[in-house]
Motif scaffolding. Structure first.
Motif, PDB file in Angstrom:
ATOM      1  N   LEU A  27      38.067  41.274  37.908  1.00  0.00           N
ATOM      2  CA  LEU A  27      38.919  42.477  38.090  1.00  0.00           C
ATOM      3  C   LEU A  27      38.560  43.274  36.656  1.00  0.00           C
ATOM      4  O   LEU A  27      38.484  42.828  35.686  1.00  0.00           O
ATOM      5  N   SER A  28      38.725  44.663  36.741  1.00  0.00           N
ATOM      6  CA  SER A  28      38.605  45.395  35.558  1.00  0.00           C
ATOM      7  C   SER A  28      39.638  46.608  35.590  1.00  0.00           C
ATOM      8  O   SER A  28      39.939  46.970  36.834  1.00  0.00           O
ATOM      9  N   SER A  39      39.939  49.775  28.175  1.00  0.00           N
ATOM     10  CA  SER A  39      39.253  49.214  29.154  1.00  0.00           C
ATOM     11  C   SER A  39      39.079  47.691  28.961  1.00  0.00           C
ATOM     12  O   SER A  39      38.879  47.121  27.761  1.00  0.00           O
ATOM     13  N   TYR A  40      39.127  46.883  30.097  1.00  0.00           N
ATOM     14  CA  TYR A  40      39.261  45.610  29.740  1.00  0.00           C
ATOM     15  C   TYR A  40      38.811  44.799  31.192  1.00  0.00           C
ATOM     16  O   TYR A  40      39.166  45.356  32.121  1.00  0.00           O
ATOM     17  N   ASP A  41      38.000  43.926  31.266  1.00  0.00           N
ATOM     18  CA  ASP A  41      37.880  42.727  32.264  1.00  0.00           C
ATOM     19  C   ASP A  41      38.736  41.687  32.313  1.00  0.00           C
ATOM     20  O   ASP A  41      39.225  41.088  31.342  1.00  0.00           O
ATOM     21  N   TYR A  52      45.202  40.016  47.564  1.00  0.00           N
ATOM     22  CA  TYR A  52      45.461  39.488  46.659  1.00  0.00           C
ATOM     23  C   TYR A  52      46.467  40.613  45.793  1.00  0.00           C
ATOM     24  O   TYR A  52      45.775  41.643  45.767  1.00  0.00           O
ATOM     25  N   MET A  53      47.492  40.385  45.394  1.00  0.00           N
ATOM     26  CA  MET A  53      48.299  41.447  44.563  1.00  0.00           C
ATOM     27  C   MET A  53      47.577  41.493  43.346  1.00  0.00           C
ATOM     28  O   MET A  53      48.281  40.596  42.534  1.00  0.00           O
ATOM     29  N   VAL A  54      47.283  42.313  42.897  1.00  0.00           N
ATOM     30  CA  VAL A  54      46.684  42.701  41.355  1.00  0.00           C
ATOM     31  C   VAL A  54      47.836  43.156  40.694  1.00  0.00           C
ATOM     32  O   VAL A  54      48.186  42.907  39.474  1.00  0.00           O
ATOM     33  N   TYR A  74      39.266  48.381  39.137  1.00  0.00           N
ATOM     34  CA  TYR A  74      38.235  48.091  39.959  1.00  0.00           C
ATOM     35  C   TYR A  74      38.065  46.629  40.127  1.00  0.00           C
ATOM     36  O   TYR A  74      38.472  45.624  39.498  1.00  0.00           O
ATOM     37  N   LEU A  75      37.197  46.286  41.167  1.00  0.00           N
ATOM     38  CA  LEU A  75      36.768  45.036  41.602  1.00  0.00           C
ATOM     39  C   LEU A  75      35.238  44.812  41.283  1.00  0.00           C
ATOM     40  O   LEU A  75      34.608  45.593  42.120  1.00  0.00           O
TER      41      LEU A  75
END
Length: 85
Positions: A27-28, A39-41, A52-54, A74-75
């Motif tokens: 995920l990012s 911004s991070y991944d 899946y609950m992000v 984002y996925l």
């Protein structure tokens, strides 16, 4: 505010849910917190299930005329799944 959820399907039309087990996803997120851009991944593992609950009740955007904030999720494509928009 909204729940950010990844859902899994067995078909590209996204009509047949499928349960996954121990699936690694990437995920990012990126956005602006009112002061700084970020911004991070980050990796996550879906233990089991068809979703899946992000982030529950995520603040996606905010603007009161003085302060503006936003966040996008984002996925990224990975092994064992295909990202469909």
């Amino acid at each position: 505010h909204a729940d950010v959820v990844v859902r899994f399907y067995s078909d590209l039309a996204c009509t047949i849910p499928i349960s996954v087990t121990s699936l690694s996803i990437l995920l990012s997120t990126e956005g602006y917190d009112g002061t700084n851009y970020f911004s991070y991944d980050y990796p996550a593992t879906v233990s089991s299930g068809s979703s899946y609950m992000v982030q529950a009740s995520a603040e996606l955007s905010y603007d009161d005329g003085w302060t503006t904030r936003y966040r996008e999720y984002y996925l990224s494509a990975g092994t064992g799944y295909t990202v469909v928009f």
